[in-house]
Structures are given as structure tokens and as C-alpha cells.
Design a protein around this motif. Sequence first.
Motif, PDB file in Angstrom:
ATOM      1  N   CYS A 431       0.649  -0.944   0.044  1.00  0.00           N
ATOM      2  CA  CYS A 431      -0.061   0.031  -0.084  1.00  0.00           C
ATOM      3  C   CYS A 431       0.810   1.167  -0.174  1.00  0.00           C
ATOM      4  O   CYS A 431       0.482   2.437  -0.136  1.00  0.00           O
ATOM      5  CB  CYS A 431      -0.823   0.140   1.216  1.00  0.00           C
ATOM      6  SG  CYS A 431       0.102  -0.080   2.790  1.00  0.00           S
ATOM      7  N   CYS A 436       3.010  -0.946   7.241  1.00  0.00           N
ATOM      8  CA  CYS A 436       3.101  -2.208   6.786  1.00  0.00           C
ATOM      9  C   CYS A 436       4.616  -2.527   6.533  1.00  0.00           C
ATOM     10  O   CYS A 436       4.786  -3.848   6.690  1.00  0.00           O
ATOM     11  CB  CYS A 436       2.225  -2.231   5.592  1.00  0.00           C
ATOM     12  SG  CYS A 436       0.664  -2.058   5.879  1.00  0.00           S
ATOM     13  N   CYS A 462      -2.935  -4.705  -0.728  1.00  0.00           N
ATOM     14  CA  CYS A 462      -1.626  -4.801   0.076  1.00  0.00           C
ATOM     15  C   CYS A 462      -1.569  -6.031   0.772  1.00  0.00           C
ATOM     16  O   CYS A 462      -2.603  -6.481   1.467  1.00  0.00           O
ATOM     17  CB  CYS A 462      -1.399  -3.716   1.307  1.00  0.00           C
ATOM     18  SG  CYS A 462      -0.127  -3.965   2.193  1.00  0.00           S
ATOM     19  N   VAL A 464       0.036  -6.922   3.406  1.00  0.00           N
ATOM     20  CA  VAL A 464       0.006  -6.881   4.867  1.00  0.00           C
ATOM     21  C   VAL A 464      -1.443  -6.357   5.383  1.00  0.00           C
ATOM     22  O   VAL A 464      -2.045  -7.019   6.215  1.00  0.00           O
ATOM     23  CB  VAL A 464       1.059  -5.781   5.372  1.00  0.00           C
ATOM     24  CG1 VAL A 464       1.286  -5.947   6.857  1.00  0.00           C
ATOM     25  CG2 VAL A 464       2.366  -6.293   4.626  1.00  0.00           C
ATOM     26  N   CYS A 465      -1.983  -5.407   4.965  1.00  0.00           N
ATOM     27  CA  CYS A 465      -3.021  -4.448   5.570  1.00  0.00           C
ATOM     28  C   CYS A 465      -4.381  -4.834   4.815  1.00  0.00           C
ATOM     29  O   CYS A 465      -5.406  -4.412   5.240  1.00  0.00           O
ATOM     30  CB  CYS A 465      -2.754  -3.131   5.855  1.00  0.00           C
ATOM     31  SG  CYS A 465      -2.775  -2.208   4.333  1.00  0.00           S
TER      32      CYS A 465
HETATM   33 ZN   LIG Z   1      -0.533  -1.969   3.774  1.00  0.00          ZN
END
Ligand SMILES: [Zn+2]
Length: 479
Positions: A431, A436, A462, A464-465
Motif C-alpha cells: 500500500c 506495513c 496490500c 499486509v493490511c
Molecule cells: Zn499495507
Amino acid sequence: MSDKKEFVKELTNMDEDFASWYTDIILKAELVDYAPVKGFMVIRPYGYAIWENIQSVLDKKFKETGHTNAYFPLLIPESLLNKEKEHVEGFAPEVAWVTHGGSNELGERLCIRPTSETIISTMYSKWVKSYRDLPVLINQWANVVRWEKTTRPFLRTAEFLWQEGHTLHETSNEAEEETIRMLNIYADVFENYLAIPVIKGRKSDKEKFAGAVATYTIEAMMHDGKALQSGTSHFFGDGFAKAFDIKYQGRDGKEAYPFQTSWGVSTRSIGGIIMTHGDERGLKLPPRIAPIQVVIVPFAQHKDGVLDKVEEIRKTLSANYRVEADIRDYQTPGYKCNHWELRGVPVRVEIGPKDIEQGQCILFRRDTCEKEIVSLDNIEKRVGELLEEIQANMLEMARQNRINKTKTAHNLDEYLKIFEEADGFVKMMWCGERNCEDKLKELTSATIRCIPFEEEHLGDTCCVCGKAAKHMVYTGKQY
Ligand SMILES: [Zn+2]
């Protein structure tokens, strides 16, 4: 044969303990030795000869693109270092200081250059007065000192050798073009001379050089799947010019600040060669930068005519290649073969009385450890072909390793699972948020290596998030 087994046993198994294998190689192949001051290395003649070959390739390309060499002082007054805020914050923790001249305490501390932007910018402010003085295209070959806590020869040492290019340009566009031009030269030299494939890209804001607007990088993958940042090129905008008061009169008669770049490659590249190409027998050097490209090992050298033939072959091959004949009479041929395999010499010529009778010799290639018989009439041509084949094959083998160890993750679970199994590059969508990026490092110690110039679309969110993705990135654990 017993010779070889004994000898190889001295090297740590690379699959069991890559770090110890690396240390074994650099010491036993006599590339470096440890210095009396912790964290410093002595570069021995064989190691230095590799550096000289890398240097000469780079230097030629710098000059072809209009750059000239100069030399700036080792010591930088503290006040200069303090002029650019982000820069000093980035480097202060690892700066070594000179506080005394003889027994007198200095009025101002002097730092041993960790890099030379500050001193070079100071000089540029004296030299650049008009748009006619631009561009400035200067490179310096030098040593720098960074007081690192943990060190490893070539990869991270308190002192290392490098080149640092520092340029000034009239427009932002020109400076950015320069930044990319030099990154492309680095990529060319790594791939076509060092046989190390690289990924070109931009560093995240977190990972960029202290004080830079943008840092571009070439990232290589080592045999064990870890990443090596191999060369960087920085675009500074006009930030340093403003901090150091580099002003000139523009074409319109008005005062202007130039746009600046810097770029560097260091002796770290030798660590990259070792860790990309080495194997259980030792070093493997790409022919184009190998100090010795061909070694001749005689068998039964005490027999009539053998050494004469060896000298004849050495002379013939020396016209075009870097050749050495190992005619030590106190070592066995088996010992010599191991000795040169450990040192990574790309081609070995083996010749004894029977071969001479039959007008032939044996060629051993270090990249695949295969042997072939070649007629002595054809040796010059065949050695030339073989060196080219080895050069190409080594790049291909390294590329294959990178392909095998590059994975894709679409979410955090996938990402963690990949690193649980093995180190490598992981491609993912990001992102663009620092949170992240930090989380990835916390969980695996892997970092974003770069946002590649050639991004792939792996998804919309993304890794991660789960929010909207801005970029595709390569992540990996770094040296
Ligand atoms: Zn992210």
C-alpha cells in the motif's frame, strides 16, 4: 584423489553453514585477512586483483559517459557534516572522529569520511558560478569509514573501498536521467562482467539514502536466498545545493540552484561474487574479472619435454588471456588442482607426457567441473570459446537460482509461510505505508528491497493490511 578429499574437508559445508563457508573461502583463497583493528580487513593481492578488474571496467564506462576522476580529502570538518540535517542524522551513529593533531586537541572535530557529499558540495559551491559550468561530472575512487557494530569482510567492514560519483545538473530532469544512466551502468557491469543478475528499482522512503529525494538500487540474490544491495544511485533534487549554497547564474540571468546526484559501488561486490557463484570446492570467478583466467598444471613435470610444452602453451595463451603455469616442483598435481579450484580459476589446462605424445591436453572448466580433451593445435581457439561459455553459464546458473528462490505472496499468511520454509525474494503488493513495511521487518527480518522498474500486477490489495495496493515490491533478508 586422497588429496582432494582432505582439502575439500577443510571447507565448511555450504548448505549446513553458509556463513562459515564464506569465511573459509575468503581466508583460504587468500582474498582477505583480518586486521589488528576490529572490523577492518586487509585485502590481499588475489582479492585486490579482483577489485582492480572491477575498477577498470567501471572506470572505462564512467569515462565513456563523460565523467572524470578527482580526489577529495579524507577528513571532513564537523561543521560541514552538520549542514544537511537528514544526512548527518543518517550517518552520525557510525562516524569515526579525529580529535587530536599530534598531542594538541583540535578546535573542531574532523570526521573520517563515511561518504563525501558534504565536502564535495563545499568545493562545488566555489567552482560553480554560471550555467556554463554545468554539468559537473566527477567521480572519486576512495576509501570510506563507517563504524559498524557487526562486520563481515567485503560485505560490511568499518573501512571499504569504493567509487563515488557526484554530479551537478541544470535541470531536475537531467539529474534524474544521470541517476538512471549510472544505475544502468552498474546493472550492465554486474550482469555482463560479474555474472550476477540484478533487479533494478527504487528504494522505499524508509530505505533511501540519508538526504536523498530518491535512491535507486540494484539488488542481487545470493546462493542462500539472501539479498545483497549491490550498487546505489541517488537523486538529491536541489536539497544539498541549498544546504551548501551552490548557486549559479542561470540562462535567464537569475540565480539558481543546481540538481545533484551521487552513486557508488564498493568492494562489497567481491562478497557478491563469492556468495553468488561459490560452491563446495570454493570460489568460482567469472572469466571477465578473474585475475587468472587459465592455469596450466603439468603432470610428471620432471619428464623430458613437459615443462617446455607448458611454457609453449603459456606463451601462446598469454597473447589473449591472463595465464599462469603452476610449475612448483614441491607440490603434487592433485594439490595444485585443488588449490586453483578453491581460488576459482575458470579454466585449467592439464598436460603430461602421454598427452604431449598424442598432441592433446585436458581442459577443466570450473563452473561445471567438467573435463574435455582438446588438440594442442586447437587450444587457443577452444580456450577462448570456453571462457565465453563459462561467463554466460555462470550468469544463467545465478539467474536460475534466483528464479527458484523467488516466490509470490498475496496475504500475510502466505508471506510468513514462505519465509518459514526458506529465504529468498518474495514478490508482493504494497500500500506504500510505512506501518506495513515495519510490520514485515518485525515478523521476518526481511525488508523491502525495492520497488522494481518493471512492476507486475499481482493483485489489488496490500499483502499486509489488505488496503488498496500502490506498488509491487521485492522483499528479502539482506546482507
Ligand atoms: Zn499495507
